[in-house]
Design an enzyme around this catalytic site. Structure first.
Site, mmCIF file in Angstrom:
data_model
loop_
_atom_site.group_PDB
_atom_site.id
_atom_site.type_symbol
_atom_site.label_atom_id
_atom_site.label_comp_id
_atom_site.label_asym_id
_atom_site.label_seq_id
_atom_site.Cartn_x
_atom_site.Cartn_y
_atom_site.Cartn_z
ATOM 1 N N GLN A 20 0.832 -1.208 0.000
ATOM 2 C CA GLN A 20 0.000 0.000 0.000
ATOM 3 C C GLN A 20 0.859 1.247 0.000
ATOM 4 O O GLN A 20 1.599 1.501 0.946
ATOM 5 C CB GLN A 20 -0.913 -0.024 1.241
ATOM 6 C CG GLN A 20 -1.790 1.200 1.402
ATOM 7 C CD GLN A 20 -2.682 1.083 2.629
ATOM 8 O OE1 GLN A 20 -2.679 0.071 3.327
ATOM 9 N NE2 GLN A 20 -3.449 2.112 2.912
ATOM 10 N N GLY A 21 0.794 2.043 -1.059
ATOM 11 C CA GLY A 21 1.587 3.257 -1.187
ATOM 12 C C GLY A 21 0.791 4.502 -0.837
ATOM 13 O O GLY A 21 0.378 5.255 -1.733
ATOM 14 N N TYR A 22 0.572 4.717 0.445
ATOM 15 C CA TYR A 22 -0.175 5.880 0.916
ATOM 16 C C TYR A 22 0.740 6.903 1.587
ATOM 17 O O TYR A 22 0.972 7.990 1.083
ATOM 18 C CB TYR A 22 -1.264 5.441 1.907
ATOM 19 C CG TYR A 22 -2.584 5.058 1.304
ATOM 20 C CD1 TYR A 22 -2.700 4.701 -0.041
ATOM 21 C CD2 TYR A 22 -3.739 5.024 2.073
ATOM 22 C CE1 TYR A 22 -3.916 4.344 -0.578
ATOM 23 C CE2 TYR A 22 -4.966 4.668 1.541
ATOM 24 C CZ TYR A 22 -5.053 4.326 0.213
ATOM 25 O OH TYR A 22 -6.268 3.987 -0.313
ATOM 26 N N GLU A 77 -10.203 -1.409 6.171
ATOM 27 C CA GLU A 77 -9.163 -1.867 7.094
ATOM 28 C C GLU A 77 -9.741 -2.254 8.444
ATOM 29 O O GLU A 77 -9.114 -2.966 9.213
ATOM 30 C CB GLU A 77 -8.114 -0.772 7.308
ATOM 31 C CG GLU A 77 -7.111 -0.661 6.199
ATOM 32 C CD GLU A 77 -5.936 0.215 6.598
ATOM 33 O OE1 GLU A 77 -4.818 -0.300 6.649
ATOM 34 O OE2 GLU A 77 -6.161 1.405 6.841
ATOM 35 N N GLU A 86 -4.441 11.321 16.864
ATOM 36 C CA GLU A 86 -4.863 12.710 16.665
ATOM 37 C C GLU A 86 -5.737 12.845 15.415
ATOM 38 O O GLU A 86 -6.763 13.542 15.418
ATOM 39 C CB GLU A 86 -3.633 13.616 16.544
ATOM 40 C CG GLU A 86 -2.846 13.775 17.832
ATOM 41 C CD GLU A 86 -1.931 12.584 18.120
ATOM 42 O OE1 GLU A 86 -1.334 12.550 19.200
ATOM 43 O OE2 GLU A 86 -1.814 11.680 17.260
#
Length: 374
Positions: free
Chosen positions: A111-113, A229, A356
């Site tokens: 996963q390239g986030y 997810e 956060e």
């Protein structure tokens, strides 16, 4: 045969008295038996190479897999993130091309986030993709904390395809093949535990032949994926958490630490909070339109697991500061299970969306509070 019995019987037959299998070979073994991607809907009554299963049966399989102590999955990202995203947003051609290899356990995804300047704040993505003149894109940028990047065959990448855009506008969800020498470099990141589950990925004109959901619609697709997810896999994760808690309780009883009223109270609290997490997961399983549910789930398990790591070394006492074996040049960094749990779980409240960020999502999208200034 009852589905739970079938799943348990198969797992026991494959795992009893055998050494841990090679991770990629294990994926193929699961694929041959039809245990990858169970319940994926197909077109016109067909499937994409896996058995049909109800949502309840999917939960049963995930729970039995965790209870059996089966190996950690290398195909989780492809099966539980990429595949449902393609089923929801992809074209029929994309589904037929990419889903069967995942179902057979042959293709691994990453996963390239996250990026160095856009971790939990995905709207700050800077990786850029420009048309390459051949119907695809040339992708340039850096991704970080990329699980399984060293082993993955493909990566789904969130990149900016509109150079003049800002924040969540102008992003696209691209499919990038990892075997591109000179265009993609993967560098492992050494962690506190001495292991390297995460990686940096550098893209220098890497080719992306496909976009999912259409150019400029990457934010919608990415947010849809993040909700996935926290699905069925969350329940399996909680079974794993329960096994870890059992080990901490057993250690406390064996060492006498359980006689300490403070430690005993903490153990009871961990059990109660884990039960709360399970009930929340079951309540929201399969539901849509609840923007706060994924964030609540992440807040619950991230903090819980981190506190369990702290409790594990507290139960160990002085031994928690000593390695299980003498360190040497050949074995320079050994940790026992409690120490590994403590060190690895320090990141639980950061990765997958920091606490956060999750609180901001709940405040803005659920409670309707003013948006944070950006």
């Amino acid at each position: 045969m009852d589905f739970r019995i079938e799943a348990r019987t198969w797992l026991e037959g494959r795992l009893a008295g055998t050494p841990a299998p090679d991770p990629r070979a294990w994926e193929r073994e699961l694929g041959r038996a039809g245990w990858i991607g169970i319940g994926w809907p197909g077109a016109d009554g067909e499937s994409y190479g896996n058995r049909r299963a109800t949502l309840t049966q999917q939960v049963v399989w995930a729970e039995e897999y965790a209870r059996a102590g089966a190996p950690a999955r290398m195909g989780h990202i492809g099966e539980n993130l990429l595949a449902p995203t393609l089923i929801t947003y992809g074209t029929e051609e994309q589904k037929r091309r990419h889903l069967p290899p995942v179902a057979r356990g042959e293709t691994l995804w990453c996963q390239g986030y996250s990026e160095p300047g856009a971790g939990s704040d995905l709207a700050g993505v800077r990786t850029a993709a420009v048309p390459d003149g051949a119907g695809g894109y040339a992708v340039t940028g850096q991704k970080i904390w990329t699980s399984l990047a060293l082993d993955a065959d493909w990566c789904f990448v969130l990149a900016r395809t509109d150079p003049g855009s800002t924040r969540h506008h102008g992003l696209s969800f691209l499919l990038v093949e990892m075997d591109q020498p000179g265009r993609i470099e993967v560098r492992p990141i050494r962690q506190l535990t001495g292991t390297s589950e995460f990686n940096e990925v550098f893209l220098d004109g890497a080719r992306a032949a496909e976009t999912v959901g259409g150019e400029g619609n990457g934010w919608q697709v990415a947010m849809g994926l993040l909700a996935l997810e926290r699905g069925v896999s969350t329940l399996a994760q909680q079974i794993g958490f329960a096994r870890e808690l059992d080990r901490v309780v057993a250690a406390a009883v064996a060492s006498g630490a359980a006689e300490d009223p403070v430690i005993r109270a903490r153990l009871v609290r961990q059990w109660a909070e884990l039960d709360t997490m399970r009930r929340h997961a079951l309540r929201t399983l399969g539901s849509t339109g609840d923007p706060g549910a994924p964030s609540v789930a992440k807040l619950l398990w991230g903090g819980w697991h981190q506190r369990l790591g702290e409790l594990a070394v507290q139960v160990a006492g002085e031994a928690g500061a000593v390695g299980p074996e003498l360190w040497s040049e050949r074995r320079p960094y050994e940790l026992d299970s409690a120490q590994h749990l403590f060190l690895f779980s320090r990141a639980d409240t950061i990765y997958g969306g920091s606490d956060e960020i999750q609180r901001n999502i709940i405040a803005e999208r659920v409670l309707g509070l003013p948006r944070e200034p950006r």
